[in-house]
Design an enzyme around this catalytic site. Structure first.
Site, PDB file in Angstrom:
ATOM      1  N   GLU A  81       0.820  -1.206   0.000  1.00 57.35           N
ATOM      2  CA  GLU A  81       0.000   0.000   0.000  1.00 57.35           C
ATOM      3  C   GLU A  81       0.860   1.265   0.000  1.00 57.35           C
ATOM      4  O   GLU A  81       0.545   2.258  -0.667  1.00 57.35           O
ATOM      5  CB  GLU A  81      -0.926  -0.003   1.221  1.00 57.35           C
ATOM      6  N   ARG A 222       9.679 -24.799  -6.362  1.00 57.74           N
ATOM      7  CA  ARG A 222      10.592 -24.827  -5.213  1.00 57.74           C
ATOM      8  C   ARG A 222      10.811 -23.420  -4.661  1.00 57.74           C
ATOM      9  O   ARG A 222      10.844 -23.212  -3.448  1.00 57.74           O
ATOM     10  CB  ARG A 222      11.920 -25.447  -5.621  1.00 57.74           C
ATOM     11  N   ALA A 332       4.744 -40.586  -0.244  1.00 54.36           N
ATOM     12  CA  ALA A 332       3.594 -39.825  -0.751  1.00 54.36           C
ATOM     13  C   ALA A 332       2.293 -40.412  -0.233  1.00 54.36           C
ATOM     14  O   ALA A 332       1.387 -39.686   0.187  1.00 54.36           O
ATOM     15  CB  ALA A 332       3.597 -39.813  -2.276  1.00 54.36           C
TER      16      ALA A 332
END
Length: 594
Positions: A81, A222, A332
């Protein structure tokens, strides 16, 4: 970073007066388009701003032109801002500011809010309220108290276009939102596979399944992450480097997760000259190899129960926002089963390798029917070179409802609780109420140099890192000081200083260990002397023990279980006593170690 905007014309400027429905639609389209532009700006620094959100700001004049833009370049730099108002100059008067997220006052100076108010902004359109409870709604209330018109997407503005724009805001800060709601870092599972679903040949050979274009995209992923995690099998088989390789200031931490610590002595991951590596393992695993890793500068963290959930909760406590999983199928599957994976990136190459023993990207999940299959949400398809990138969420981005009860709710649950009378104040990252106490806060200081002249440092961390090498008669050391001084963010300054210290310990001044506390104290004293609001904040903690809550910095921080020396907290309490002209209390003395 500010982007100069020579009053660009808006493509959607409503001039209708007779058809209010059409006018409203055009207005919504305009608001949505500039919120999406703010999102695009915010995304430019993804990975660099962590642990802060990604912020973007667009300022549009009443006549329908872009006057200024800005985004938070990195943690510890000027708010978006402020940059946008500076770029807009006089054209910010009576203009509208578009923010992808409500500003968060993390440093006690209300810089973002003040910039828009003092710049003469009349209307603020906000994509999302801040997801962190102690910051949520504060800026909105501040704007409205000063007479600014504030409209929040999904609350004050509603339409299909508005909802789509709001969704883009959620995606831009999904890591922070998921982390705040789930108490684990935002986790992305990435893999590359052949058309027949294999991540390697039966022999284990996998270089390369995907194209160079896809691998470059992985480097980008990454660079947007705080850490990359692999399992022991990947570390042994592939000997990866796990670097971002983009030449920028952000390098993610590398994490190896292994039950047995059965890892090779020679590995690219043990080279910590550019980026550190952490090994997480079962408690008691291969003590001799743990000593070897320690000798190489590798941090080893032991767990009583080693599983993805425990590991991610630990790295949540260390302040990580996002983690990229580049592991094999076994890990995983464990991560998915543990519920810690939020998003999947699958690179599918137009190749067929076959092989009944060739590994697949996800191991056993215990599912026996297709009805049990996990469906991705918000699926996207993109051609990357010859490959197809399929991405989607395994879990929806959480609702922004705070998960921690408010002060009033807490008092209703337990009337004996008096939350504002705590004797210990913790500070560490942006979501802390006292984040301005951090040496990474964006408060420039002016300090005398060796020649008796004043030099400006962008943060305490800049000053501290540079003074590891100040006075060393070596051109490399002098260049390092200049590079640290000109670093755009405290994170970059810390990366340069720490990397140089690891790679060239001979260039660190010989008296550094004996003077580093005094160096930090001088910089802190300057910071809290020249910023009245910081001085008031520090003095308001009188009687409270201050603890830098970093779970991994055992010198400046308090450590995970309070085993750290907490020297940053000690120096702040010492400084507070000096400002008050009073000796420290007994509780402070025990923490100060005096």
């Amino acid at each position: 970073m500010a982007l100069s905007s020579p009053l660009l014309p808006l493509k959607l400027h409503c001039t209708c007066s007779s058809n209010s429905t059409l006018c409203n639609a055009n207005s919504h389209a305009l608001d949505a388009s500039y919120i999406r532009r703010a999102v695009d700006l915010a995304d430019k620094s993804a990975g660099f701003t962590s642990p802060h959100p990604n912020f973007g700001c667009v300022i549009a004049t009443p006549s329908g032109k872009v006057a200024g833009e800005g985004f938070l370049y990195a943690q510890g730099t000027k708010p978006a801002e402020v940059l946008a108002v500076e770029a807009a100059g006089q054209f910010s008067r009576r203009a509208t500011a578009y923010l992808n997220m409500e500003p968060g006052d993390c440093h006690g100076d209300h810089a973002a809010v003040s910039a828009l108010i003092q710049g003469g902004i009349e209307r603020v359109v906000i994509g999302l309220r801040h997801p962190l409870q102690h910051l949520r709604g504060n800026a909105i209330r501040a704007f409205r108290s000063q007479g600014l018109q504030v409209e929040v997407l999904g609350e004050d503005l509603n339409s299909k276009l508005i909802e789509e724009a709001r969704k883009s805001c959620l995606l831009a800060n999904a890591p922070l939102i998921c982390r705040a709601a789930s108490r684990v870092p935002f986790s992305v599972l990435k893999f590359a596979m052949t058309l027949d679903g294999k991540i390697a040949a039966s022999s284990g050979h996998a270089a390369w399944i995907s194209s160079k274009t896809s691998r470059n995209r992985v480097f980008e992923l990454r660079g947007r992450s705080d850490a990359i995690i692999v399992g022991g099998n990947t570390a042994r088989r592939d000997n990866p480097r796990l670097t971002a390789r983009h030449g920028g200031g952000h390098m993610p931490m590398r994490i190896v997760m292994t039950q047995t610590l059965d890892l090779p002595q020679e590995a690219n991951l043990w080279d910590t000259s550019d980026v550190s590596t952490i090994v997480v393992t079962q408690r008691g695993a291969r003590r001799s190899f743990q000593k070897f890793l320690a000798s190489k500068g590798i941090e080893v963290v032991e767990f009583d129960i080693l599983n993805p959930r425990e590991v991610m909760e630990y790295f949540h406590d260390r302040g990580y926002l996002s983690v990229l999983w580049e592991c094999g199928g076994t890990l995983a599957a464990a991560a998915i089963s543990s519920g810690v994976i939020h998003k999947v990136f699958a690179f599918v190459a137009p190749k067929i390798i076959g092989g009944k023993n060739a590994p697949s990207p996800v191991g056993e999940l215990g599912m026996v029917e297709m009805s049990q299959a996990l469906d991705l949400i918000d699926v996207c398809y993109e051609q990357v070179g010859p490959d197809m990138l399929i991405s989607g969420f395994l879990q929806p981005i959480p609702d922004l409802t705070p998960v921690i009860p408010s002060v009033d709710e807490t008092s209703e649950i337990d009337p004996t609780v008096t939350p504002y009378e705590s004797r210990i104040i913790f500070f560490y990252k942006t979501w802390d109420l006292y984040g301005a106490f951090s040496n990474f806060s964006p408060h420039p200081i002016k300090m005398l140099d060796v020649n008796g002249d004043y030099s400006t440092w962008l943060s305490v961390e800049h000053y501290y890192q540079a003074h590891k090498f100040v006075g060393v008669d070596d051109p490399v050391a002098r260049d390092c000081v200049e590079n640290i001084m000109s670093a755009k963010s405290p994170e970059e300054a810390a990366r340069i200083g720490r990397s140089m210290q690891r790679r060239h310990p001979d260039l660190v001044r010989s008296d550094w260990e004996s003077v580093k506390i005094d160096v930090m104290y001088r910089a802190l004293k300057c910071k809290f002397s020249i910023y009245p609001h910081l001085n008031s904040m520090l003095l308001s903690t009188a009687g409270c023990v201050l603890v830098e809550a970093s779970p991994h910095d055992l010198f400046w921080g308090g450590g995970r279980d309070g085993e750290g020396l907490n020297y940053l907290g000690r120096l702040l309490m010492q400084l507070r006593s000096e400002f008050l002209g009073e000796p420290p209390t007994l509780s402070e003395i025990s923490f100060l170690g005096v």
